[in-house]
Design a protein around this motif. Structure first.
Motif, short mmCIF file in Angstrom:
data_model
loop_
_atom_site.label_atom_id
_atom_site.label_comp_id
_atom_site.label_asym_id
_atom_site.label_seq_id
_atom_site.Cartn_x
_atom_site.Cartn_y
_atom_site.Cartn_z
N PRO A 1 -7.71 7.50 -4.26
CA PRO A 1 -9.00 6.95 -4.61
C PRO A 1 -9.86 6.55 -3.23
O PRO A 1 -9.33 6.15 -2.27
N PHE A 2 -10.89 6.87 -3.44
CA PHE A 2 -12.21 6.75 -2.19
C PHE A 2 -11.61 5.31 -1.48
O PHE A 2 -11.57 5.29 -0.16
N GLU A 3 -11.59 4.17 -2.24
CA GLU A 3 -11.51 2.80 -1.74
C GLU A 3 -9.98 2.63 -1.16
O GLU A 3 -10.12 1.57 -0.39
N ASP A 4 -9.12 3.44 -1.40
CA ASP A 4 -7.92 3.36 -0.84
C ASP A 4 -7.75 3.83 0.45
O ASP A 4 -6.47 3.49 1.35
N GLU B 1 -8.86 4.03 3.73
CA GLU B 1 -8.77 3.36 5.30
C GLU B 1 -7.33 2.55 5.10
O GLU B 1 -6.52 2.47 6.00
N GLN B 2 -7.38 1.86 4.04
CA GLN B 2 -6.07 1.02 3.95
C GLN B 2 -4.88 1.72 3.84
O GLN B 2 -3.91 1.31 4.44
N THR C 1 0.73 -1.31 0.08
CA THR C 1 -0.04 -0.14 0.04
C THR C 1 0.83 1.24 -0.01
O THR C 1 0.59 2.27 -0.72
#
Ligand SMILES: [Fe+2]
Length: 412
Positions: free
Chosen positions: A325-328, A330-331, A277
């Motif tokens: 990007p939104f989905e990245d 929290e990770q 990540t």
């Protein structure tokens, strides 16, 4: 066209300023039009393409003798360079006749051997092998007495005796501490120029790290600084940093250094997903001061195109708002916090106290530096710093190596 050859009892010039000791003699050279196969006296066999040889000749149709830069444009040759004949002359040089130019060119055996791409294991290997290190209570940084540096003549053996091991430590371990240097304000500029040109920034050619009124950086206060690299807010953040201690009489303010590459490798081992990540998600790095506005986006850990660690870019106080990007999101934060917890592990850190006259040189794209808070009223803590590029250390170190080769050639 036939160019004048240097006498066959002398070795021909090489297309550079270097010296190339003869490690082995050329015994035979077998040719096909586009290939020369050299057999050396120690049994090694090296193949060279005719076009590669043609463009790497050291003569004045290929290289400007004044600059040793190439003047030959391969695309202007009357045809693909091929080899009509080969011989080894009395000096031991490889002598080739090229068509369709009808030109005879001589090649220095030491240079040919040193550029043997047919047998090279890794032509891009670092000048000094990279050694990752951990810290801990018993760890110490490489320290060298540099008291004679400024009295030595530039390029002298005395200067090289100090610089060579220092450069080697910086290239291999990412840092070195030179001791017993002058403590005059500004002397860092003279010291740094013994290695190479300084990179100026908006903080000046040299910057003063001390508590001061109206600070434009947390560095210029007495508060603790977490492990960080400097200027991650730049597209190309400085490869080297030098911190020169002029005064240190405060209580606290202990310095801390961590090998960011060792931390990154430990993260890769312990939590490959977090590592991945941090090599992928771009963070925002921002230094938005009253009169300047530096912003850059980059992964926190960068690998080169061969998968080796290239740089870490870490400075929590210089991170701007994440725009991933939104989905990245929290990770990314989970990976960031895993890394930050590791940065607090004492096992990674070397701790030391600056003494006046100390100069710590470190790879700012690899090492992380930090400091404890200090008591601003207990005395004075004054470091002067500057930046430089990794290229300068590499160039200076190559010059040290070249000087060694010149001595070996001269001793023959
Ligand atoms: Fe810093």
């Amino acid at each position: 066209m036939t160019t004048e050859l240097s006498p066959a009892t002398e070795l021909p010039p090489t297309p550079d300023y270097d010296a190339w000791p003869i490690e082995a003699d050329i015994e035979t050279a077998d040719v096909t039009p586009r290939l020369v196969t050299v057999r050396w006296s120690d049994g090694r066999v090296s193949r060279y393409h005719s076009i590669w040889l043609r463009e790497n000749a050291g003569d004045e149709t290929t290289v400007n003798p004044a600059t040793r830069e190439r003047i030959l444009d391969l695309s202007r040759l009357p045809g693909w360079p091929e080899i009509a004949a080969a011989e080894i002359d009395d000096a031991g040089a490889l002598c080739l006749t090229f068509t369709p130019e009808d030109i005879r060119l001589r090649f220095h055996p030491g240079w040919l051997r040193a550029h043997d791409y047919d047998n090279a294991e890794d032509p891009e290997a670092p000048l000094v092998p990279v050694t990752l290190w951990n810290g801990g209570p018993d760890a110490a940084l490489d320290s060298l007495d540099a008291s004679g540096l400024l009295d030595s003549e530039k390029g002298s053996a005395a200067e090289e005796a100090i610089l060579a091991p220092a450069l080697e430590s910086v290239l291999g371990k990412g840092l070195v501490r030179l001791r017993n240097l002058p403590t005059q304000s500004g002397s860092l500029e003279t010291i740094a120029r013994r290695i190479g040109p300084i990179r100026p920034t908006n903080f000046g050619l040299l910057f003063d790290v001390k508590a001061k009124p109206n600070p434009d950086s947390n560095a210029y206060t007495s508060i603790a600084l977490p492990p960080h690299t400097d200027l991650p807010t730049r597209e190309y953040h400085p490869g080297l940093q030098m911190l020169h201690c002029l005064e240190n009489s405060v209580e606290g303010g202990e310095a801390v250094m961590l090998d960011g590459f060792a931390v990154a490798e430990a993260l890769r081992e312990r939590d490959p997903e977090a590592f991945d990540t941090l090599t992928r998600v771009h963070w925002c790095y921002a230094n938005t001061a009253k009169t300047t506005d530096y912003v850059w986006y980059s992964p926190m850990i960068r690998l080169d195109d061969r998968g080796a660690l290239l740089e870490v870019r870490i400075a929590d106080f210089l991170r701007g708002p994440l725009q991933a990007p939104f989905e990245d999101v929290e990770q990314a934060y989970a990976a960031l916090m895993t890394l930050q917890q590791m940065l607090r592990e004492p096992g990674f850190a070397i701790r030391f106290t600056y003494a006046p006259g100390d100069l710590v040189i470190f790879d700012n794209r690899r090492l992380l530096h930090a400091r404890d808070a200090f008591e601003g009223t207990s005395g004075h803590r004054w470091l002067q710093g500057c930046y430089m590029e990794r290229d300068e250390i590499r160039s200076r170190y190559r010059m040290v190596q070249r000087a060694g080769r010149v001595m070996r050639v001269g001793a023959r």
